[in-house]
Design a protein around this motif. Structure first.
Motif, PDB file in Angstrom:
ATOM      1  N   MET A 181       0.700  -1.338   0.583  1.00  0.00           N
ATOM      2  CA  MET A 181      -0.138  -0.052  -0.133  1.00  0.00           C
ATOM      3  C   MET A 181       0.587   1.476   0.017  1.00  0.00           C
ATOM      4  SD  MET A 181      -2.828   1.167   2.640  1.00  0.00           S
ATOM      5  CE  MET A 181      -4.143  -0.573   2.442  1.00  0.00           C
ATOM      6  N   SER A 182       0.492   1.992  -0.940  1.00  0.00           N
ATOM      7  CA  SER A 182       1.525   3.569  -0.954  1.00  0.00           C
ATOM      8  C   SER A 182       1.392   4.412  -0.429  1.00  0.00           C
ATOM      9  CB  SER A 182       1.075   3.956  -2.402  1.00  0.00           C
ATOM     10  OG  SER A 182      -0.281   4.446  -1.798  1.00  0.00           O
ATOM     11  N   LEU A 183       1.767   5.460   0.207  1.00  0.00           N
ATOM     12  CA  LEU A 183       2.135   5.988   1.455  1.00  0.00           C
ATOM     13  C   LEU A 183       0.250   6.937   1.721  1.00  0.00           C
ATOM     14  CD1 LEU A 183       2.459   7.246   4.076  1.00  0.00           C
ATOM     15  CD2 LEU A 183       3.950   9.164   2.898  1.00  0.00           C
ATOM     16  N   SER A 184       0.007   7.781  -0.154  1.00  0.00           N
ATOM     17  CA  SER A 184      -1.096   8.106  -0.319  1.00  0.00           C
ATOM     18  C   SER A 184      -1.973   7.058  -0.594  1.00  0.00           C
ATOM     19  CB  SER A 184      -0.960   8.334  -1.812  1.00  0.00           C
ATOM     20  OG  SER A 184      -0.790   7.526  -3.034  1.00  0.00           O
ATOM     21  N   ASP A 185      -2.041   5.996  -0.737  1.00  0.00           N
ATOM     22  CA  ASP A 185      -3.445   4.729  -0.153  1.00  0.00           C
ATOM     23  C   ASP A 185      -3.646   4.371   1.232  1.00  0.00           C
ATOM     24  OD1 ASP A 185      -3.473   4.497  -2.875  1.00  0.00           O
ATOM     25  OD2 ASP A 185      -2.410   2.973  -3.323  1.00  0.00           O
ATOM     26  N   GLU A 186      -2.449   4.303   2.056  1.00  0.00           N
ATOM     27  CA  GLU A 186      -2.918   4.822   3.172  1.00  0.00           C
ATOM     28  C   GLU A 186      -3.867   5.386   4.086  1.00  0.00           C
ATOM     29  OE1 GLU A 186       0.136   3.602   7.239  1.00  0.00           O
ATOM     30  OE2 GLU A 186       0.976   4.056   5.311  1.00  0.00           O
ATOM     31  N   ASN A 229      -6.081  -3.724  -2.288  1.00  0.00           N
ATOM     32  CA  ASN A 229      -5.180  -3.237  -1.352  1.00  0.00           C
ATOM     33  C   ASN A 229      -3.921  -4.109  -1.395  1.00  0.00           C
ATOM     34  OD1 ASN A 229      -5.903   0.054  -0.463  1.00  0.00           O
ATOM     35  ND2 ASN A 229      -7.309  -1.031   0.160  1.00  0.00           N
ATOM     36  N   ARG A 240      11.720   3.881   4.580  1.00  0.00           N
ATOM     37  CA  ARG A 240       9.705   4.471   5.446  1.00  0.00           C
ATOM     38  C   ARG A 240      10.081   3.587   6.590  1.00  0.00           C
ATOM     39  NH1 ARG A 240       4.930   2.960   2.103  1.00  0.00           N
ATOM     40  NH2 ARG A 240       3.152   3.765   4.072  1.00  0.00           N
ATOM     41  N   GLN A 244      15.264  -4.327  -4.432  1.00  0.00           N
ATOM     42  CA  GLN A 244      14.257  -4.714  -4.510  1.00  0.00           C
ATOM     43  C   GLN A 244      12.882  -6.088  -5.471  1.00  0.00           C
ATOM     44  OE1 GLN A 244      13.601  -0.776  -6.589  1.00  0.00           O
ATOM     45  NE2 GLN A 244      12.780   0.227  -5.183  1.00  0.00           N
TER      46      GLN A 244
END
Length: 376
Positions: free
Chosen positions: A1-6, A138, A147, A285
């Motif tokens: 989950m990206s930071l914006s999605d979170e 998600n 992070r 990655q």
């Protein structure tokens, strides 16, 4: 989950704006578990949770039980939540019943039953192509290493109501790595140990046993730089750290040596140092588990690459194979003895590949290792 999605997910929970169906998938089991917990806390009142919350394993369900779970209205509440774990394990008839429920939700809109479908994690887990198209889908990939320190500070502040110093955060991250479940467990102990005081570096040392410059990552750094005396001096201490064993050291060193061998190949093909550094990041990655913070691993591999050539990388991998066999087959030698022999084998015959005529010597602080260190 990206930071914006979170942020969007948490905002929706706070506003009680729930999706009728959620699909949580991806490698990181801890983050998925946290999302399920937060959703339940927001959607179901504690007083009626016995009636309005069902958590089931997919393999235990058939078509009739799926239809019953998803068709039962809430009792004395606005909604109920049904969590189905490892949803990919649904039998054929149960999956057909779930698909019929999804079709009804798509046609009729919101419902007072929230279905939370949780996929199995792990590196080999694959997303369900139908379910990942849901609006409530998600993905929970492992946090990028950058992070993790922010996550540590956030967890301490929000979950434990504790403050943690930047130095303590850095040392804890180096000691435990990116495993969020392990970090949460250590933070729980640290908060109890510190009480009302800020969690500082001394607290991390006391609880984890990790000392600055003697972490698992420091051991890997020394071996990447082929500094046998420095590696040997900290080996005994590193082996006492949580989740560190002879087997885990060999696994971490195998990952590191394979990565360095990859970098050697790129260098021999004429790749620039910048290109090699980028290639290391892409590799990290892909493989994800490098046994320590990602940026730390990439920096160590790039910095030490000049000390390696194809022959020394191959010799290191052969030594690792011998150590792996010894750890599994013999009880005549301790883990520390086997690893000491391994370190000497990997760190022998050091010379600068960028300047082959120079004396073989590399430095870490004031310590140095001569080129002719023997494995005997």
């Amino acid at each position: 989950m990206s930071l914006s999605d979170e942020k969007a997910f948490k905002k929706a929970l706070k506003a009680k704006a729930f999706s009728p169906v959620y699909y949580f998938y991806g490698e990181d089991e801890y983050l998925k578990g946290e999302a399920v917990h937060e959703l339940i806390e927001s959607a179901v009142e504690r007083a009626t949770r016995d009636f309005n919350l069902d958590v089931r394993g997919a393999s235990d369900l058939d078509a009739e039980s799926i239809s019953s779970l998803l068709g039962t209205p809430p009792m004395m509440a606005d909604r109920r939540v049904v969590v189905i774990r490892e949803v990919a394990n649904l039998k054929k008839d149960a999956r057909a019943a779930l698909d019929r429920h999804l079709e009804r939700v798509a046609a009729n809109g919101a419902t007072d039953v929230i279905a939370v479908l949780v996929a199995q994690g792990g590196e080999k887990a694959k997303a369900d192509k139908v379910l990942e198209r849901l609006s409530g889908a998600n993905e929970f990939a492992p946090l990028l290493a950058g992070r993790v320190p922010k996550w540590i500070a956030h967890y301490a502040r929000e979950k434990m109501r504790a403050a943690i110093s930047p130095e303590a955060t850095e040392l804890l991250h180096r000691a435990v790595g990116n495993d969020l479940a392990a970090l949460a467990a250590e933070l729980d102990k640290l908060a109890s140990y510190a009480g009302d005081a800020e969690i500082d570096e001394a607290a991390v040392v006391a609880i984890t046993g990790t000392r600055r410059d003697e972490t698992f990552g420091d051991l890997l750094d020394c071996i990447a730089s082929r500094e046998a005396p420095a590696a040997l001096s900290m080996l005994s201490h590193v082996l006492t750290l949580p989740k560190v064993s002879g087997v885990s050291v060999v696994m971490a060193l195998t990952t590191q040596t394979l990565a360095i061998s990859y970098g050697v190949g790129l260098r021999d093909e004429g790749a620039s140092s910048g290109r090699i550094d980028s290639a290391f990041w892409e590799l990290i990655q892909t493989i994800r588990n490098v046994w320590r913070p990602w940026g730390e691993a990439r920096a160590a591999w790039s910095k030490s690459l000049s000390l390696w050539d194809a022959a020394s990388a191959d010799a290191g991998l052969e030594a690792l194979l011998r150590a792996d066999i010894a750890l599994k087959e013999t009880r005549l030698s301790s883990d520390e003895q086997i690893l000491s022999t391994l370190i000497l084998a990997i760190c022998s015959n050091v010379r600068s590949i960028e300047n082959p005529g120079a004396p073989g010597r590399t430095r870490r602080g004031a310590r140095a290792i001569p080129a002719g260190v023997s494995a005997d």
